[in-house]
Design a protein around this motif. Structure first.
Motif, PDB file in Angstrom:
ATOM      1  N   LEU A  32      -2.475   5.355   3.657  1.00  0.00           N
ATOM      2  CA  LEU A  32      -2.605   5.410   5.098  1.00  0.00           C
ATOM      3  C   LEU A  32      -2.994   6.210   5.215  1.00  0.00           C
ATOM      4  O   LEU A  32      -3.296   6.045   6.776  1.00  0.00           O
ATOM      5  CB  LEU A  32      -0.808   5.133   5.636  1.00  0.00           C
ATOM      6  N   HIS A  81       2.301   5.224   0.968  1.00  0.00           N
ATOM      7  CA  HIS A  81       2.491   5.785   1.795  1.00  0.00           C
ATOM      8  C   HIS A  81       1.031   7.003   1.688  1.00  0.00           C
ATOM      9  O   HIS A  81       0.682   7.454   2.529  1.00  0.00           O
ATOM     10  CB  HIS A  81       3.806   6.228   1.435  1.00  0.00           C
ATOM     11  N   GLY A  83       3.739  -6.072   2.720  1.00  0.00           N
ATOM     12  CA  GLY A  83       2.710  -6.201   3.202  1.00  0.00           C
ATOM     13  C   GLY A  83       2.185  -4.795   4.199  1.00  0.00           C
ATOM     14  O   GLY A  83       3.106  -4.062   4.573  1.00  0.00           O
ATOM     15  N   SER A  84       1.227  -4.936   4.683  1.00  0.00           N
ATOM     16  CA  SER A  84       1.124  -3.731   6.111  1.00  0.00           C
ATOM     17  C   SER A  84       0.752  -4.365   7.240  1.00  0.00           C
ATOM     18  O   SER A  84       0.897  -5.996   7.499  1.00  0.00           O
ATOM     19  CB  SER A  84      -0.428  -3.436   5.574  1.00  0.00           C
ATOM     20  N   ALA A 112      -1.731   2.412  11.295  1.00  0.00           N
ATOM     21  CA  ALA A 112      -0.917   1.389   9.604  1.00  0.00           C
ATOM     22  C   ALA A 112       0.535   1.737   9.477  1.00  0.00           C
ATOM     23  O   ALA A 112       0.838   2.678   9.126  1.00  0.00           O
ATOM     24  CB  ALA A 112      -1.965   1.588   8.407  1.00  0.00           C
ATOM     25  N   THR A 113       1.039   0.670   8.991  1.00  0.00           N
ATOM     26  CA  THR A 113       2.537   0.681   8.276  1.00  0.00           C
ATOM     27  C   THR A 113       2.833   0.422   7.368  1.00  0.00           C
ATOM     28  O   THR A 113       1.321  -1.163   7.165  1.00  0.00           O
ATOM     29  CB  THR A 113       4.058   0.919   9.261  1.00  0.00           C
ATOM     30  N   SER A 114       3.148   0.272   6.302  1.00  0.00           N
ATOM     31  CA  SER A 114       2.914  -0.375   4.681  1.00  0.00           C
ATOM     32  C   SER A 114       3.918  -1.100   4.289  1.00  0.00           C
ATOM     33  O   SER A 114       4.669   1.103   4.103  1.00  0.00           O
ATOM     34  CB  SER A 114       1.816   0.104   3.930  1.00  0.00           C
ATOM     35  N   GLN A 115       4.900  -1.294   4.097  1.00  0.00           N
ATOM     36  CA  GLN A 115       5.938  -1.857   2.541  1.00  0.00           C
ATOM     37  C   GLN A 115       5.345  -2.518   1.130  1.00  0.00           C
ATOM     38  O   GLN A 115       4.805  -3.264   1.033  1.00  0.00           O
ATOM     39  CB  GLN A 115       6.684  -2.607   3.040  1.00  0.00           C
ATOM     40  N   PRO A 116       5.192  -1.186   0.285  1.00  0.00           N
ATOM     41  CA  PRO A 116       4.728  -1.860  -1.403  1.00  0.00           C
ATOM     42  C   PRO A 116       5.192  -3.153  -1.500  1.00  0.00           C
ATOM     43  O   PRO A 116       6.797  -2.914  -1.914  1.00  0.00           O
ATOM     44  CB  PRO A 116       5.176  -0.773  -2.084  1.00  0.00           C
ATOM     45  N   MET A 140       0.573  -1.017   0.201  1.00  0.00           N
ATOM     46  CA  MET A 140       0.109   0.721  -0.078  1.00  0.00           C
ATOM     47  C   MET A 140       1.258   1.209  -0.133  1.00  0.00           C
ATOM     48  O   MET A 140       1.687   1.610   0.831  1.00  0.00           O
ATOM     49  CB  MET A 140      -0.342   0.381   1.408  1.00  0.00           C
TER      50      MET A 140
END
Length: 66
Positions: A6, A3, A54-55, A47-51, A1
């Motif tokens: 988010l 930034h 995952g999140s 939430a945090t996410s790394q494209p 996802m």
């Protein structure tokens, strides 16, 4: 996802781009309901996410001593 998404994923009916395709993904009401329930319990969610990887979602609930 991404930034940029988010900040908006907890909005009701927010539609964000899926990182795997160009199709739109409907995130629905679930995260908006969770956020509101946590607010009623004087808490929050983030939430945090790394494209592509995952999140992760984080929340806390206050302890109550009876």
């Amino acid at each position: 996802m991404a930034h940029e998404q988010l900040e908006r994923i907890f909005e009701p009916n927010y539609r964000g781009k899926n990182g795997c395709t160009d199709n739109m993904v409907h995130l629905g009401l679930g995260l908006a309901i969770v956020r509101r329930l946590l607010e009623l319990h004087e808490s929050n969610i983030r939430a945090t996410s790394q494209p592509g990887l995952g999140s992760a979602f984080y929340f806390g609930l206050p302890l109550v001593n009876n």
